[in-house]
Scaffold this motif. Structure first.
Motif, mmCIF file in Angstrom:
data_model
loop_
_atom_site.group_PDB
_atom_site.id
_atom_site.type_symbol
_atom_site.label_atom_id
_atom_site.label_comp_id
_atom_site.label_asym_id
_atom_site.label_seq_id
_atom_site.Cartn_x
_atom_site.Cartn_y
_atom_site.Cartn_z
ATOM 1 N N ILE A 163 -16.581 -19.890 -6.148
ATOM 2 C CA ILE A 163 -15.819 -20.375 -5.167
ATOM 3 C C ILE A 163 -15.548 -22.010 -5.168
ATOM 4 N N ASP A 164 -14.388 -22.317 -5.131
ATOM 5 C CA ASP A 164 -13.778 -23.485 -5.595
ATOM 6 C C ASP A 164 -13.349 -24.438 -4.331
ATOM 7 N N VAL A 165 -13.923 -25.231 -3.780
ATOM 8 C CA VAL A 165 -13.649 -26.220 -2.620
ATOM 9 C C VAL A 165 -13.612 -27.587 -2.821
ATOM 10 N N PRO A 166 -12.947 -28.367 -1.865
ATOM 11 C CA PRO A 166 -12.857 -29.824 -2.170
ATOM 12 C C PRO A 166 -14.250 -30.486 -1.963
ATOM 13 N N GLU A 167 -14.641 -31.583 -2.846
ATOM 14 C CA GLU A 167 -15.786 -32.057 -2.759
ATOM 15 C C GLU A 167 -16.510 -32.301 -1.393
ATOM 16 N N SER A 168 -15.532 -32.915 -0.315
ATOM 17 C CA SER A 168 -16.098 -33.328 0.811
ATOM 18 C C SER A 168 -16.583 -31.886 1.701
ATOM 19 N N ALA A 169 -15.772 -30.836 1.680
ATOM 20 C CA ALA A 169 -16.271 -29.694 2.051
ATOM 21 C C ALA A 169 -17.436 -29.118 1.380
ATOM 22 N N GLY A 170 -17.610 -29.431 0.240
ATOM 23 C CA GLY A 170 -18.604 -28.635 -0.632
ATOM 24 C C GLY A 170 -20.202 -29.617 -0.072
ATOM 25 N N PHE A 171 -19.985 -30.786 -0.097
ATOM 26 C CA PHE A 171 -21.180 -31.413 0.389
ATOM 27 C C PHE A 171 -21.657 -30.838 1.715
ATOM 28 N N LEU A 172 -20.733 -31.023 2.577
ATOM 29 C CA LEU A 172 -20.930 -30.476 4.029
ATOM 30 C C LEU A 172 -21.514 -29.096 4.224
ATOM 31 N N ALA A 173 -21.153 -28.324 3.029
ATOM 32 C CA ALA A 173 -21.620 -26.835 3.167
ATOM 33 C C ALA A 173 -22.895 -26.935 2.585
ATOM 34 N N LEU A 174 -23.345 -27.541 1.422
ATOM 35 C CA LEU A 174 -24.542 -27.595 0.817
ATOM 36 C C LEU A 174 -25.444 -28.109 2.094
ATOM 37 N N ALA A 175 -25.103 -28.969 2.839
ATOM 38 C CA ALA A 175 -25.921 -29.507 4.067
ATOM 39 C C ALA A 175 -26.524 -28.273 4.793
ATOM 40 N N ARG A 176 -25.276 -27.575 5.104
ATOM 41 C CA ARG A 176 -25.507 -26.526 6.221
ATOM 42 C C ARG A 176 -26.312 -25.409 5.475
ATOM 43 N N MET A 177 -26.193 -25.267 4.145
ATOM 44 C CA MET A 177 -26.825 -24.174 3.417
ATOM 45 C C MET A 177 -28.353 -24.370 3.383
ATOM 46 N N GLU A 178 -28.472 -25.653 3.298
ATOM 47 C CA GLU A 178 -29.914 -26.035 3.197
ATOM 48 C C GLU A 178 -30.563 -25.912 4.702
ATOM 49 N N ARG A 179 -29.944 -26.238 5.720
ATOM 50 C CA ARG A 179 -30.575 -26.007 7.040
ATOM 51 C C ARG A 179 -30.761 -24.347 7.276
ATOM 52 N N ARG B 253 -12.630 -33.934 -8.103
ATOM 53 C CA ARG B 253 -13.330 -34.182 -6.652
ATOM 54 C C ARG B 253 -13.284 -32.430 -6.127
ATOM 55 N N ARG B 254 -13.654 -31.681 -6.969
ATOM 56 C CA ARG B 254 -13.760 -30.156 -6.593
ATOM 57 C C ARG B 254 -15.203 -29.650 -7.011
ATOM 58 N N MET B 255 -15.493 -28.718 -5.958
ATOM 59 C CA MET B 255 -16.902 -28.275 -6.361
ATOM 60 C C MET B 255 -16.711 -26.682 -6.395
ATOM 61 N N ARG B 256 -17.534 -26.316 -7.450
ATOM 62 C CA ARG B 256 -17.519 -24.895 -7.832
ATOM 63 C C ARG B 256 -18.943 -24.226 -7.552
ATOM 64 N N PRO C 48 -4.830 -18.741 3.637
ATOM 65 C CA PRO C 48 -3.924 -19.726 3.094
ATOM 66 C C PRO C 48 -4.357 -21.039 3.912
ATOM 67 N N ALA C 49 -4.908 -21.088 5.074
ATOM 68 C CA ALA C 49 -5.044 -22.104 5.659
ATOM 69 C C ALA C 49 -6.096 -22.936 5.179
ATOM 70 N N LEU C 50 -7.197 -22.280 4.476
ATOM 71 C CA LEU C 50 -8.288 -22.930 3.802
ATOM 72 C C LEU C 50 -8.013 -23.254 2.502
ATOM 73 N N ASP C 51 -8.676 -24.468 2.214
ATOM 74 C CA ASP C 51 -8.413 -24.886 0.880
ATOM 75 C C ASP C 51 -9.931 -24.275 0.050
ATOM 76 N N LEU C 52 -9.790 -23.020 -0.078
ATOM 77 C CA LEU C 52 -11.003 -22.304 -0.524
ATOM 78 C C LEU C 52 -10.521 -21.254 -1.362
ATOM 79 N N THR C 53 -10.848 -21.379 -2.909
ATOM 80 C CA THR C 53 -10.221 -20.486 -3.597
ATOM 81 C C THR C 53 -11.510 -19.689 -4.690
ATOM 82 N N ALA C 54 -11.441 -18.464 -4.594
ATOM 83 C CA ALA C 54 -12.336 -17.577 -5.515
ATOM 84 C C ALA C 54 -11.762 -17.485 -6.830
#
Length: 217
Positions: A104-120, A134-137, A160-166
């Motif tokens: 799952i390919d997302v922007p770096e900024s969203a990826g770090f936000l998601a990582l923090a949320r996943m940890e919680r 500046r992409r996270m997979r 299409p509204a989200l910068d998220l690609t599988a």
């Protein structure tokens, strides 16, 4: 030695130092049972790092397939991988998706936000790469590419509204320590460990990823 990126929401992003591309490609095939294939590489042309493909305007210099038949070239054999990188030791390490994993390919900024949320949420993560573009997979079980659009819609988003690609069959990701031109090297945001050998299903991660991408718009 470990290299870290400061001021991020993960404590450390290790980068292998001293390990050759050949040794690393062999380890991915041998230890993780990932298919690997050699991509393009960087060459010094007039003091400037250029992609071996010869295109001065290459979008990902040194980090894309070198041949049209790359999918057939990809191998899970450590012996074959060793032979391929012995022929071209500078070749980037590329991993085809849609086989042992999707990404799952997302922007770096969203990826770090998601990582923090996943940890919680105490979610189990697979490996996650952070690339110089500046992409996270996020590595997940195969089949994610077919599921993601409907999963995103169920969460109330238009895909299409989200910068998220599988990334599934027919795509690939660049693996550490592959370099992109002068922009640096691919690193692990979450490195492969025995604990994450079993990958999560995309259904487990899609909510925090979609939420983070929605916040990142």
């Amino acid at each position: 030695m470990e290299e870290t990126i400061p001021d991020t929401q993960v404590a450390q992003i290790p980068q292998q130092r001293g390990a050759s591309l050949l040794e690393t490609a062999v380890r991915y095939a041998e230890d993780r049972h990932w298919d690997v294939f050699p991509g393009t590489w960087l060459e010094a042309v007039g003091g400037v790092q250029r992609c071996s493909c010869g295109d001065a305007a290459c979008a990902v210099p040194g980090a894309h397939p070198a041949r049209a038949d790359w999918a057939a070239q990809a191998t899970g054999s450590a012996t074959v991988a060793r032979r391929m990188w012995q022929k071209q030791p500078a070749a980037s390490i590329l991993l085809p998706t849609g086989r042992t994993f999707d990404a799952i390919d997302v922007p770096e900024s969203a990826g770090f936000l998601a990582l923090a949320r996943m940890e919680r949420m105490e979610l189990t993560l697979g490996p996650v790469t952070l690339a110089p573009d500046r992409r996270m997979r996020f590595f997940v079980l195969p089949g994610a590419a077919a599921k993601v659009p409907e999963l995103v819609r169920k969460l109330g988003w238009s895909p299409p509204a989200l910068d998220l690609t599988a990334l599934g069959e027919g795509s690939y990701v660049a693996a550490p320590p592959t370099r992109y031109g002068t922009r640096g090297a691919v690193q692990w945001a979450c490195r492969p460990t025995p604990a994450n050998r079993w990958l999560p299903d995309v259904e487990e991660l899609i909510s925090p990823l979609a939420y983070a991408c929605g916040r990142d718009r």
